[in-house]
Design a protein around this motif. Structure first.
Motif, short mmCIF file in Angstrom:
data_model
loop_
_atom_site.label_atom_id
_atom_site.label_comp_id
_atom_site.label_asym_id
_atom_site.label_seq_id
_atom_site.Cartn_x
_atom_site.Cartn_y
_atom_site.Cartn_z
N ASP A 44 6.08 9.40 -0.94
CA ASP A 44 6.84 10.36 -0.37
C ASP A 44 8.36 10.13 -0.42
O ASP A 44 9.43 10.72 -0.31
N VAL A 78 2.07 4.43 7.32
CA VAL A 78 1.17 5.21 7.96
C VAL A 78 0.16 4.19 8.66
O VAL A 78 -0.29 4.82 9.77
N ARG A 79 -0.70 3.18 8.09
CA ARG A 79 -1.48 2.58 8.31
C ARG A 79 -0.84 1.74 9.53
O ARG A 79 -1.79 1.72 10.60
N LYS A 97 5.19 9.33 6.35
CA LYS A 97 5.39 9.43 4.83
C LYS A 97 4.96 8.10 3.99
O LYS A 97 4.73 7.08 4.80
N THR A 98 4.25 8.51 2.98
CA THR A 98 3.88 7.42 2.16
C THR A 98 5.16 6.88 1.50
O THR A 98 6.33 7.44 1.39
N HIS A 149 4.23 1.63 -4.62
CA HIS A 149 3.51 0.61 -4.34
C HIS A 149 3.17 -0.23 -5.02
O HIS A 149 3.15 -0.18 -6.28
N HIS A 183 0.85 -1.16 0.08
CA HIS A 183 -0.02 0.08 -0.09
C HIS A 183 0.91 1.35 -0.03
O HIS A 183 1.80 1.13 0.67
N ASP A 184 0.54 2.45 -0.96
CA ASP A 184 1.26 3.41 -0.63
C ASP A 184 1.16 4.06 0.89
O ASP A 184 2.40 4.62 0.98
N ASP A 185 0.11 3.99 1.77
CA ASP A 185 0.34 4.31 2.90
C ASP A 185 0.39 3.50 3.88
O ASP A 185 -0.08 3.62 5.22
N GLU A 186 1.25 2.37 3.70
CA GLU A 186 1.45 1.19 4.48
C GLU A 186 2.13 1.52 5.84
O GLU A 186 1.53 0.97 6.89
#
Length: 308
Positions: free
Chosen positions: A246, A235-236, A242-243, A251, A230-233
């Motif tokens: 970023d 962050v999750r 950062k994604t 991803h 995931h791009d926001d892995e």
């Protein structure tokens, strides 16, 4: 041409020493099938006798010890011919210092990477205090002949900020910065000069632009950035703000992810490398791993041997 994946994980390896994410926990306690991995690097050879490293990770000593083809052939003589660098990141360059016992290091890197290693991180200046270093400038778009094997670097889009830029200087350009210079991050296209077949190594890329796809088009093998699913892995998981984008990476999963884009290009063999410890594809029983396998793509692992 022969290629061996020396390390298939992103910086920190798998498991990462200070991480308790599901994947790292699984490696430590055996609760789910997951294989440890060292930090990203490959070795490439035209003939199985002469080898070049692509990136020198902090795990280089273990990686060399685990690769019989790279063992010494005599008193302080090894098959290692040199090191090519994709960038100046610590996880791709710290191993250079561990090569100091040799008679010298033949280093291939862009001017941007050389500047950062010398005046930014200081790694190159440190290495030169222990052994001779011969630097060959890598110019993106220019072919370099290694004897039976040729390489050409190409620009890899990245949004990474130069860690060694000084905020006190005009425009943030400190003495060690490579900000604004071409070749801060590159991929490599390796061609077997006898057959004309080629492989692409691209462990860090933010976007598969038309220019990058042109470099990949026609490749017989692609080893490519598989940092996150995931791009926001991160962050999750509450591990970073950062994604993947970023941090200069693309991803794998979902719409617009690298799996969707790359499988549409028709490359016959695709291997994910530089896989972060948080990526669920490292859990061998995960749905994400099953999706990659179903697409005919391989999740790289240390010791994977490939021929082109």
């Amino acid at each position: 041409m022969r290629i061996r994946v020396l390390g298939s994980a992103a910086g920190g390896g798998f498991p990462q020493w200070n991480c308790g994410c599901p994947g790292c926990r699984a490696v430590r306690d055996g609760s789910r099938p997951a294989t440890p991995r060292t930090q990203s690097s490959i070795a490439v050879s035209p003939d199985g006798r002469r080898w070049w490293l692509v990136n020198a990770s902090p795990d280089i000593r273990t990686q060399l010890a685990d690769t019989p083809a790279l063992h010494p052939t005599g008193d302080r003589t090894t098959p290692l011919q040199g090191v090519l660098l994709t960038d100046a990141e610590i996880d791709h360059t710290l191993g250079l210092v561990l090569l100091r016992e040799g008679r010298g290091v033949s280093l291939h890197a862009t001017a941007a990477t050389e500047r950062t290693l010398r005046a930014g991180s200081g790694l190159l200046s440190t290495l030169e205090r222990f052994c001779p270093v011969t630097w060959t400038e890598v110019v993106p778009g220019t072919d370099h002949d290694l004897g039976g094997l040729a390489y050409r670097a190409f620009e890899a889009p990245t949004g990474k900020h130069d860690r060694f830029a000084s905020p006190r200087s005009a425009g943030g350009a400190g003495i060690g910065t490579a900000e604004g210079l071409p070749g801060r991050v590159v991929g490599y296209r390796f061609t077997d000069t006898a057959s004309g077949r080629y492989a692409v190594y691209l462990p860090g890329v933010q976007e598969l632009t038309p220019a990058v796809q042109d470099e990949i088009d026609g490749a017989d093998l692609l080893l490519v950035d598989g940092t996150t699913w995931h791009d926001d892995e991160l962050v999750r998981l509450g591990l970073a703000a950062k994604t993947a984008h970023d941090m200069g990476h693309l991803h794998i999963g979902g719409r617009g992810g690298s799996l969707e884009v790359l499988t549409a290009l028709g490359v016959p063999r695709i291997v994910y490398v530089h896989v972060n410890n948080t990526n669920p594809v490292l859990l061998e029983d995960s749905a994400e791993r099953a999706a990659v396998t179903a697409a005919g793509v391989v999740v790289g692992f240390d010791g994977l041997e490939l021929e082109v």
